[in-house]
Motif scaffolding. Structure first.
Motif, PDB file in Angstrom:
ATOM      1  N   ARG A  32      42.760 -19.113  -0.509  1.00 40.40           N
ATOM      2  CA  ARG A  32      41.617 -18.504  -1.187  1.00 40.40           C
ATOM      3  C   ARG A  32      42.000 -17.176  -1.823  1.00 40.40           C
ATOM      4  NH1 ARG A  32      37.572 -16.698   3.724  1.00 40.40           N
ATOM      5  NH2 ARG A  32      37.035 -14.911   2.423  1.00 40.40           N
ATOM      6  N   ALA A  33      43.175 -16.666  -1.478  1.00 43.03           N
ATOM      7  CA  ALA A  33      43.694 -15.411  -2.031  1.00 43.03           C
ATOM      8  C   ALA A  33      45.199 -15.416  -1.800  1.00 43.03           C
ATOM      9  CB  ALA A  33      43.049 -14.207  -1.350  1.00 43.03           C
ATOM     10  N   TRP A  34      45.901 -14.483  -2.439  1.00 44.51           N
ATOM     11  CA  TRP A  34      47.350 -14.393  -2.195  1.00 44.51           C
ATOM     12  C   TRP A  34      47.625 -13.077  -1.492  1.00 44.51           C
ATOM     13  CZ3 TRP A  34      49.772 -18.670  -2.131  1.00 44.51           C
ATOM     14  CH2 TRP A  34      51.163 -18.698  -2.011  1.00 44.51           C
ATOM     15  N   LYS A  35      47.496 -13.104  -0.168  1.00 40.83           N
ATOM     16  CA  LYS A  35      47.643 -11.914   0.658  1.00 40.83           C
ATOM     17  C   LYS A  35      49.068 -11.695   1.142  1.00 40.83           C
ATOM     18  CE  LYS A  35      43.312 -10.581   0.830  1.00 40.83           C
ATOM     19  NZ  LYS A  35      42.887  -9.233   0.393  1.00 40.83           N
ATOM     20  N   ALA A  36      49.835 -12.766   1.267  1.00 40.96           N
ATOM     21  CA  ALA A  36      51.146 -12.656   1.903  1.00 40.96           C
ATOM     22  C   ALA A  36      52.148 -13.583   1.260  1.00 40.96           C
ATOM     23  CB  ALA A  36      51.027 -12.978   3.387  1.00 40.96           C
ATOM     24  N   ASP A  37      53.394 -13.151   1.272  1.00 44.39           N
ATOM     25  CA  ASP A  37      54.530 -13.964   0.857  1.00 44.39           C
ATOM     26  C   ASP A  37      55.528 -14.007   2.004  1.00 44.39           C
ATOM     27  OD1 ASP A  37      55.029 -15.370  -1.629  1.00 44.39           O
ATOM     28  OD2 ASP A  37      54.416 -13.520  -2.635  1.00 44.39           O
ATOM     29  N   VAL A  38      56.492 -14.909   1.910  1.00 45.24           N
ATOM     30  CA  VAL A  38      57.574 -14.973   2.887  1.00 45.24           C
ATOM     31  C   VAL A  38      58.878 -14.819   2.117  1.00 45.24           C
ATOM     32  CG1 VAL A  38      58.687 -16.279   4.722  1.00 45.24           C
ATOM     33  CG2 VAL A  38      56.216 -16.460   4.380  1.00 45.24           C
ATOM     34  N   SER A  39      59.507 -13.675   2.293  1.00 39.09           N
ATOM     35  CA  SER A  39      60.702 -13.338   1.524  1.00 39.09           C
ATOM     36  C   SER A  39      61.964 -13.833   2.216  1.00 39.09           C
ATOM     37  CB  SER A  39      60.795 -11.818   1.332  1.00 39.09           C
ATOM     38  OG  SER A  39      59.699 -11.343   0.590  1.00 39.09           O
ATOM     39  N   ALA A  40      62.980 -14.153   1.404  1.00 34.58           N
ATOM     40  CA  ALA A  40      64.277 -14.596   1.915  1.00 34.58           C
ATOM     41  C   ALA A  40      65.115 -13.370   2.258  1.00 34.58           C
ATOM     42  CB  ALA A  40      64.990 -15.455   0.879  1.00 34.58           C
ATOM     43  N   MET A  41      65.542 -13.279   3.526  1.00 32.39           N
ATOM     44  CA  MET A  41      66.343 -12.163   4.019  1.00 32.39           C
ATOM     45  C   MET A  41      67.742 -12.662   4.379  1.00 32.39           C
ATOM     46  SD  MET A  41      63.895  -9.835   4.016  1.00 32.39           S
ATOM     47  CE  MET A  41      64.646  -8.505   4.948  1.00 32.39           C
ATOM     48  N   ALA A  42      68.751 -11.862   4.089  1.00 31.55           N
ATOM     49  CA  ALA A  42      70.137 -12.276   4.338  1.00 31.55           C
ATOM     50  C   ALA A  42      70.447 -12.265   5.836  1.00 31.55           C
ATOM     51  CB  ALA A  42      71.092 -11.354   3.600  1.00 31.55           C
ATOM     52  N   LYS A  43      70.947 -13.398   6.357  1.00 34.36           N
ATOM     53  CA  LYS A  43      71.344 -13.477   7.763  1.00 34.36           C
ATOM     54  C   LYS A  43      72.701 -12.820   8.012  1.00 34.36           C
ATOM     55  CE  LYS A  43      68.965 -17.612   9.424  1.00 34.36           C
ATOM     56  NZ  LYS A  43      69.109 -18.968  10.000  1.00 34.36           N
ATOM     57  N   ARG A  44      73.500 -12.780   6.988  1.00 33.78           N
ATOM     58  CA  ARG A  44      74.822 -12.145   7.066  1.00 33.78           C
ATOM     59  C   ARG A  44      75.097 -11.548   5.702  1.00 33.78           C
ATOM     60  NH1 ARG A  44      77.988 -15.427   4.032  1.00 33.78           N
ATOM     61  NH2 ARG A  44      77.743 -17.709   4.185  1.00 33.78           N
ATOM     62  N   ASP A  45      76.210 -10.833   5.573  1.00 32.56           N
ATOM     63  CA  ASP A  45      76.596 -10.338   4.252  1.00 32.56           C
ATOM     64  C   ASP A  45      76.857 -11.542   3.354  1.00 32.56           C
ATOM     65  OD1 ASP A  45      76.415  -7.716   5.105  1.00 32.56           O
ATOM     66  OD2 ASP A  45      78.556  -7.544   5.564  1.00 32.56           O
TER      67      ASP A  45
END
Length: 447
Positions: free
Chosen positions: A336-349
């Protein structure tokens, strides 16, 4: 009156049951087919899987033996005659005479393609792949409103079952302080399929699926999805995730000034401890008479009260979405709204030139982020990660951005997300209400 009675009434009125087509006959899909086969007023008439033998096996496990293969004309004729069909192309299934398409692939790109194709064909669609909804769900909801079809996430997963609790607490006149779920394993964001291989074998799980639970990605996706469906905010980036028990939820998840951890109310978070596999909502009684009544009914001292559901039943209760869509004409869960996203985070370098392997893999984990923060930082949604190749190095623990990657623009989910981002930025995608060029989406969905 329950859905069973009303679905039977519908069948008697129309002379046939609800025709369901299902995409994805793996473990979850097989369980879903078995449930549908036992629901009165509904028939799973078509199953699509890239391994067509798996589709046949799933139907036969449900006790369905009259299974047809063939070209599209033969499949249509078989369905119209009351039979059941299998095919290896989920997009082709959307062209068959089914009332509702249920997607159980577990692959965000497949889910996005099936959802788009179903809606453009004027068919209701239900996803079990929440990863697609948290990536492009708001746009798909807008497409659904224009086509007159219904777009939904299936019952049975934590976001939708927690949404039902939120609605209950609202409906009895309490203030929704927060909503969330239990996480049943410790958070290890650097976990990989390789590091979890032995545990996955012991549990009979796919290592990547287990990895998405352990590294927190699944929890982040589910709680971001809940925020978008309810209009609640995340407590903060990554949320708190404190340890709590069923008995202490209302003590932990209340405002700081009252002895809890919350900086604000009307939020989403999760807990570790004995809460899993349940979902919960903290409601506040703002009137003294209601407060007294709830305390008398042994709900606690108040004014903060915990409403807890100790289970979610995945494919077993996913069939409830068929009734909600086909009888009530309502989605089980849609943004019903765009309150949150899920971002890709690096697990290693990570190094320029690497192709990211996506959710549950070696390269990235998901982090729930307020949508405005993710947009300002140009952070890459994890639902697009498997379509990304790095063009520069990214340090461990850092959010990957759109500027760090090239994306495969042949992927439907990439095209849809780019459009969703543009429309959100322009302020024309509010609650799924927007004018969309359906012709352009037809072209995108055909890729």
């Amino acid at each position: 009156m329950g859905y069973t009675s009303r679905l039977v009434e519908r069948e008697q009125r129309l002379g046939r049951p609800v025709r369901v087509g299902l995409v994805g006959a793996g473990q979850m899909g097989t369980g879903f087919i078995a449930q549908i086969a036992r629901q009165k007023g509904v028939d799973v008439v078509a199953v699509a899987d890239v391994a067509i033998e798996r589709a046949e096996t799933a139907l036969r496990k449900a006790g369905i033996e009259d299974v047809t293969r063939g070209d599209e004309a033969a499949l249509v004729a078989a369905i119209e005659a009351g039979g059941h069909v299998v095919l290896d192309d989920g997009l082709a299934l959307t062209r068959l005479p089914v009332d509702m398409v249920i997607e159980v692939s577990g692959v965000p790109e497949v889910a996005a393609k099936i959802a788009l194709a179903s809606l453009l064909a004027g068919k209701h669609v239900a996803l079990m792949t929440v990863e697609a909804d948290v990536t492009v769900g708001l746009l798909l909801q807008a497409v659904a409103k224009q086509t007159g079809a219904i777009y939904t996430v299936c019952r049975g997963d934590e976001p939708v079952e927690c949404l039902k609790l939120v609605e209950f607490v609202e409906d009895i006149g309490l203030e929704v302080v927060m909503a969330g779920k239990g996480k049943n394993n410790p958070l290890h964001q650097d976990a990989t399929p390789a590091s979890l291989a032995e545990e996955a074998e012991r549990k009979g799980m796919n290592p990547r699926m287990l990895c998405s639970f352990v590294d927190g990605t699944k929890t982040m996706i589910e709680m971001a999805d809940l925020a978008n469906a309810t209009g609640l905010e995340l407590t903060r980036r990554s949320m708190h995730g404190p340890e709590a028990s069923v008995k202490t939820l209302q003590d932990v998840f209340k405002p700081i000034e009252d002895g809890g951890i919350l900086e604000a109310t009307g939020v989403v978070d999760y807990a570790t401890g004995d809460v899993a596999p349940g979902v919960f909502v903290i409601g506040k009684a703002t009137h003294p008479v209601v407060h007294e009544e709830l305390s008398y009914l042994k709900m606690g001292a108040g004014p903060y009260f915990s409403f807890y559901r100790p289970y979610h039943l995945a494919s077993v209760e996913a069939v409830l979405s068929i009734g909600e869509v086909m009888v009530d004409g309502q989605p089980s869960l849609a943004p019903r709204a765009w309150k949150a996203d899920v971002s890709a985070m690096a697990k290693r370098d990570l190094v320029a030139g690497e192709r990211i392997d996506g959710i549950g893999g070696e390269h990235v984990y998901g982090d729930a982020v307020p949508a405005a923060e993710a947009r300002a930082g140009r952070e890459l949604p994890i639902g697009l990660a498997s379509a990304a190749t790095l063009v520069r190095d990214v340090a461990k623990g850092t959010a990957i951005t759109y500027d760090d990657v090239t994306l495969d623009d042949s992927r439907t989910i990439v095209v849809l997300r780019r459009l969703q981002d543009l429309m959100l930025e322009a302020g024309v995608l509010d609650g799924g209400d927007a004018a969309i060029d359906l012709g352009a989406l037809v072209a995108a969905g055909a890729r």
